[in-house]
Design an enzyme around this catalytic site. Structure first.
Site, PDB file in Angstrom:
ATOM      1  N   HIS A 107      -4.647  -4.579  -2.453  1.00  0.00           N
ATOM      2  CA  HIS A 107      -5.039  -3.359  -1.734  1.00  0.00           C
ATOM      3  C   HIS A 107      -4.452  -3.340  -0.327  1.00  0.00           C
ATOM      4  O   HIS A 107      -3.892  -2.327   0.113  1.00  0.00           O
ATOM      5  CB  HIS A 107      -6.565  -3.280  -1.680  1.00  0.00           C
ATOM      6  CG  HIS A 107      -7.089  -2.241  -0.738  1.00  0.00           C
ATOM      7  ND1 HIS A 107      -7.248  -0.919  -1.092  1.00  0.00           N
ATOM      8  CD2 HIS A 107      -7.474  -2.328   0.555  1.00  0.00           C
ATOM      9  CE1 HIS A 107      -7.713  -0.239  -0.056  1.00  0.00           C
ATOM     10  NE2 HIS A 107      -7.860  -1.069   0.954  1.00  0.00           N
ATOM     11  N   GLU A 108      -4.576  -4.449   0.394  1.00  0.00           N
ATOM     12  CA  GLU A 108      -4.067  -4.493   1.766  1.00  0.00           C
ATOM     13  C   GLU A 108      -2.542  -4.442   1.800  1.00  0.00           C
ATOM     14  O   GLU A 108      -1.957  -3.808   2.690  1.00  0.00           O
ATOM     15  CB  GLU A 108      -4.573  -5.762   2.463  1.00  0.00           C
ATOM     16  CG  GLU A 108      -6.089  -5.871   2.559  1.00  0.00           C
ATOM     17  CD  GLU A 108      -6.703  -4.713   3.333  1.00  0.00           C
ATOM     18  OE1 GLU A 108      -6.003  -4.100   4.161  1.00  0.00           O
ATOM     19  OE2 GLU A 108      -7.889  -4.408   3.106  1.00  0.00           O
TER      20      GLU A 108
END
Length: 504
Positions: free
Chosen positions: A264-265
């Site tokens: 996600h990051e």
């Protein structure tokens, strides 16, 4: 004059930085008015000019010698220009201040204007209203053309978005930001040999290796920094600097959840969400300067103008900034799940993490704001979105020749674990409540304890998870630790209350 120049040259030593062109090199080799033994191997070098007299004539010439020692005069270090996004961040409050002063000046000018002059101004504006309308229309057309020239296609998703700042400029800002973070966390960074650092490093390497077909992944030098802090947070800068907090490592149940969080990051950095969000904020702020000027010009007092400005800022956040931020978070969840699927992670653990976070917030009584007031989607909505994307992620994982997943579905394991733990918690609570009834005098009313509040909220969450069968891939150990921590804290408060009642 020749004697004077010679005296000056004898007593003078100075250093310069020379840029030697091809024409000067040709002149030197033809024995023109410079010494023939100048070394031209480097185009730009620090030279010392020492006055000497040539034995072949009476004229004074200057012969360069490369400095190898002695007293040096250093040139200044080349200064790096500030990135455009950083300049905008610095000028942003100044622009707003200028709009406020302009609007306030217009208001004061209108107040001191005589009544007849005001009437003339109104008539003049009414007479030229079509000119103002044409000017406003032309301005809108110019703004629209400028925005159209800055449209860009998002990588991986193909979504058309506005990108005012270039990728290169924003990566320069990312370098400055990473330097600031490294200086801020210098005393709390874990060494590279620490097991937690190695675990995050291996996860990032696996994600990069399995997604090297994406240029935005293979072209970035990824590096990992683990910060020892209880904060549940992680972020990745556009230049590939990964910052992971130990609080986040304690919140994840296994490496699969860690891979999904890292995916996600990393998706934020790959999709250049920071530059995209800054571009939107930049355009909205520039357009809102007109509104700020109008507020300060039309409001009768400074207090009302401040109140109007505050309302304008809140409306801008609720109507533009927060919804757009939630949209980018949802996109990062989707792309991050794809990155984790290609890295052969158990994507069924994706929705679990957010169900764990929701359960922990409910049990610990952490206050949560409505989604429309937040820059991130709620834990429940993020879990539901990932749940809908699980079939596609499983198909992508299978196409990448990943090993088959184990038969127990982490979602079913989580739901059953929550059900069992809630049942045990309820039995423990009822047993403790009966014992407290026996110790209490009949005249003392049975007030609800803090444990009842936590138990009721946790039961509602558990019932929701079991009823909807939401996919939650958390391990049993995590659920037990969450419930035990909340139950232990409230049981100690319950015992203290019983002790005080017995004493009374």
């Amino acid at each position: 004059m020749a004697l004077l120049c010679g005296n000056v040259l004898r007593n003078s030593r100075f250093a310069v930085r020379l840029q030697v062109s091809k024409q000067m090199t040709r002149q030197v080799r033809e024995n023109r008015p410079v010494c023939s033994y100048v070394n031209f191997q480097t185009i730009s070098t620090h030279l010392r000019l020492i006055a000497t007299r040539q034995s072949c004539g009476k004229a004074w010439t200057v012969c360069p010698h490369v400095i190898h020692g002695g007293h040096h005069i250093h040139t200044s270090v080349p200064r790096r220009a500030l990135p455009v996004p950083l300049l905008w961040m610095v000028l942003k409050p100044l622009q707003k201040l200028a709009a406020i002063l302009l609007g306030r000046s217009i208001r004061k000018w209108w107040r001191v204007l005589p009544q007849n002059r005001r009437q003339l101004m109104r008539e003049w504006v009414r007479k030229h209203r079509w000119h103002f309308a044409a000017g406003g229309g032309a301005a809108l057309v110019i703004i629209a053309l400028l925005l159209l020239t800055h449209l860009d296609e998002s990588p991986l998703t193909g979504r058309v978005r506005l990108l005012v700042f270039s990728r290169e400029k924003y990566r320069e800002l990312a370098v400055l930001t990473s330097e600031m973070h490294l200086e801020e966390f210098a005393e709390s960074l874990l060494p590279d040999s620490h097991p937690l650092h190695q675990m995050v490093q291996q996860s990032v390497q696996l994600l990069v290796q399995r997604n090297k077909d994406i240029p935005q992944v293979s072209e970035v030098p990824w590096s990992v920094h683990v910060v020892e802090s209880p904060q549940i947070n992680a972020f990745v800068l556009p230049n590939g600097e990964v910052f992971m907090f130990t609080g986040m490592l304690e919140a994840v149940a296994d490496t699969d959840q860690l891979m999904i969080v890292l995916g996600h990051e990393m998706a934020h950095a790959i999709l250049e969400h920071s530059a995209e969000q800054a571009s939107l904020s930049h355009i909205v702020d520039l357009l809102s300067l007109i509104l700020v000027t109008a507020i300060w010009a039309l409001c009768p007092g400074d207090f009302l103008a401040l109140l109007g400005g505050w309302a304008k800022d809140k409306l801008t956040e609720l109507m533009f900034n927060h919804p757009y931020s939630r949209k980018l978070e949802s996109e990062a969840d989707r792309v991050g799940l794809q990155l984790a699927a290609k890295a052969c992670a158990d994507v069924r653990a994706g929705p679990v993490f957010w169900q764990q976070m929701e359960l922990a917030d409910q049990l610990t009584g952490t206050p949560t704001s409505p989604e429309w007031l937040s820059t991130h989607p709620s834990h429940r909505n993020r879990s539901s979105q990932l749940d809908r994307l699980i079939p596609q992620a499983l198909e992508l994982r299978e196409n990448c020749a990943c090993p088959a997943l184990s038969s127990p579905d982490p979602r079913a394991v989580f739901s059953e674990t929550v059900r069992v733990m809630m049942k045990k918690t309820k039995e423990q609570f009822e047993g403790g409540l009966q014992s407290s009834h026996q110790l209490m005098p009949a005249s003392v009313p049975t007030a609800p304890t803090p444990f009842q509040t936590v138990h009721s909220s946790s039961t509602s969450v558990a019932n929701h998870l079991i009823k909807n069968e939401a996919p939650v891939a958390a391990s049993e150990t995590v659920v037990v630790s969450i419930v035990s921590a909340a139950a232990g804290e409230t049981e100690s408060q319950h015992e203290q209350q019983n002790t005080s009642q017995q004493g009374s």
